[in-house]
Design an enzyme around this catalytic site. Structure first.
Site, PDB file in Angstrom:
ATOM      1  N   SER A   1      35.255  13.417  13.025  1.00 39.89           N
ATOM      2  CA  SER A   1      35.900  12.643  11.679  1.00 39.89           C
ATOM      3  C   SER A   1      34.528  12.026  10.976  1.00 39.89           C
ATOM      4  CB  SER A   1      36.978  11.662  11.993  1.00 39.89           C
ATOM      5  OG  SER A   1      38.300  12.204  12.463  1.00 39.89           O
TER       6      SER A   1
ATOM      7  N   HIS B   1      44.209   7.705  12.347  1.00 39.05           N
ATOM      8  CA  HIS B   1      44.241   8.366  13.320  1.00 39.05           C
ATOM      9  C   HIS B   1      44.694   7.341  14.561  1.00 39.05           C
ATOM     10  CE1 HIS B   1      42.539  12.179  12.428  1.00 39.05           C
ATOM     11  NE2 HIS B   1      41.523  11.711  11.907  1.00 39.05           N
TER      12      HIS B   1
END
Length: 461
Positions: free
Chosen positions: A305, A398
């Site tokens: 990410s 997340h």
């Protein structure tokens, strides 16, 4: 904004707006006509056919307006079709008087009806049109743009967000896998909507849809060719640490049946009008279930990410550099700054050096920067906040879904975008089925961030 039904009704709209061509403002008699139609919508005047025709004309008219005209249209709905304060006051007084009597529940129902905004009836009539769902999603995207300069639109935005949250409940959404054989129009939208790592060409897209990759998207049945959110997955045998390597079109195709790890390397929301409507966590859960069914050897699910606001935060927080870079780090960097770059005297010069993107091209200098920048990134993820939430939007997503911060990857994205966002840093979040629920509860209850020991140690050093 969708033009599907505006083309069919263009003559009607031009007549309605006085045969004008091109995007129009909304004023004078035209505003009066729109206000009358909105009032009829709010009152439910006429039979089913006339109701639908009136709603269609309003939608077609809206699509033919310029930004100023659209803002006026939305302001009219927001300001003139809310609950009637006098009716609400009277209904509330009646309810208070009825508490404890046989009339209490009837008075409660009357109060609820009095508080129901006429705006909802207008929105519901728009929603009933063949392309009404997409129209409302795009209309909210306009609302969000106008809110910055017109706070009076906020009540309408709240009501529309609430309605969209109901209409886009995850139970109504369909998970589909996107492949190279999907319709070309859908593949073009995948290219258009990719928000994390730009799809540079058709060959790049084909590589992302190869046998060792997966792409999934959520769709609403009323928007069958419009992905709402999609995730790109790489099937591999390790925790990926470099996005350029992951997206290399020349790399050999990995045997997906030997994969032990699924890397979610891009998650893109595609509809700005659905901001605040959350279904990303459900997407990941559904994708994990689908992957585990097809590839039983998979035992690790992680992301590669970006840290999209790391550089912005770092440049606004000079004091963080002073604790992240030790004196030894600074001396090592001073010795390795090449002659063509400005010399380093103190931390403020170091911040300026990092603003020069070519620093990463010098291998010795980049190596000297690594420890300090990694510490800075670890502290950013673990301590930087916006209110009671992490500063980083990807971290919020997340961690809010139960993931753990597993590893920071130095110079993992050397693209121009990677440098501009995060000095090339990327992070792996791990979704461990055995700890997702515990992580989620700890984060949602007290903001506790799940992170690997190495991340916490780096933040403390």
């Amino acid at each position: 904004m969708s033009e599907g039904f505006v083309v069919r009704g263009l003559r009607r709209v031009r007549k309605f707006l006085g045969n004008a061509s091109g995007p129009q403002a909304l004023e004078g008699k035209h505003l009066g006509r729109v206000r009358d139609l909105l009032s009829e919508c709010a009152g439910g005047t006429g039979g089913e056919v006339s109701v639908r025709q009136r709603a269609a004309l309003l939608c077609e008219t809206y699509l033919h307006l310029n930004d100023e005209g659209r803002a006026t249209f939305l302001r009219t709905i927001a300001n003139e079709f809310g609950p009637d304060p006098q009716s609400v006051g009277q209904a509330h007084a009646d309810y208070q008087a009825a508490i404890g009597t046989d009339r209490q529940w009837q008075a409660e129902s009357a109060l609820r009806n009095a508080m129901r905004s006429s705006r909802l009836r207008i929105l519901t009539q728009f929603n009933a049109l063949p392309q009404g769902v997409k129209f409302l999603v795009d209309l909210r995207a306009d609302l969000l743009r106008f809110l910055h300069t017109d706070p009076a639109l906020r009540p309408l935005d709240r009501e529309l967000e609430s309605r969209l949250s109901a209409w886009f409940d995850v139970g109504f959404l369909e998970l589909q896998r996107i492949t190279w054989n999907s319709p070309a129009a859908l593949l073009e939208k995948l290219i258009q909507y990719e928000a994390v790592h730009e799809i540079r060409s058709w060959s790049d897209l084909k590589n992302r849809l190869d046998s060792d990759r997966r792409c999934y998207a959520f769709f609403h049945p009323r928007m069958p060719m419009e992905p709402l959110i999609f995730v790109e997955v790489a099937l591999t045998d390790h925790l990926a640490d470099n996005v350029q390597t992951l997206l290399d079109e020349q790399a050999p195709v990995f045997d997906a049946h030997q994969a032990s790890t699924a890397i979610f390397y891009s998650i893109s929301n595609t509809q700005p009008g659905l901001r605040g409507v959350s279904f990303g966590n459900f997407l990941l859960k559904r994708v994990v279930d689908d992957l585990k069914r097809d590839y039983p050897r998979l035992d690790s699910f992680a992301t590669l990410s970006p840290l999209p606001t790391f550089r912005r935060w770092a440049e606004k927080t000079p004091e963080a550099w002073r604790t992240a870079f030790s004196d030894a780090d600074l001396e090592r960097i001073k010795r390795r700054v090449p002659p063509e770059m400005a010399p380093i005297a103190d931390i403020s010069d170091l911040v300026k050096l990092f603003s020069v993107d070519r620093w990463a091209d010098d291998e010795r200098l980049a190596h000297a920067m690594q420890n300090g920048l990694t510490r800075l990134a670890a502290r950013y993820l673990l301590t930087a906040s916006k209110g009671d939430q992490p500063y980083d939007p990807v971290a919020r997503f997340h961690l809010g879904n139960g993931a753990r911060i597993e590893r920071l990857n130095y110079l993992a994205d050397t693209s121009a975008r990677g440098s501009q966002q995060s000095y090339g840093m990327m992070v792996n979040y791990v979704y461990d089925p055995d700890s997702i629920e515990e992580n989620f509860e700890a984060f949602s209850r007290g903001g506790e961030i799940a992170a690997a020991t190495a991340i916490r140690r780096s933040a403390r050093d």
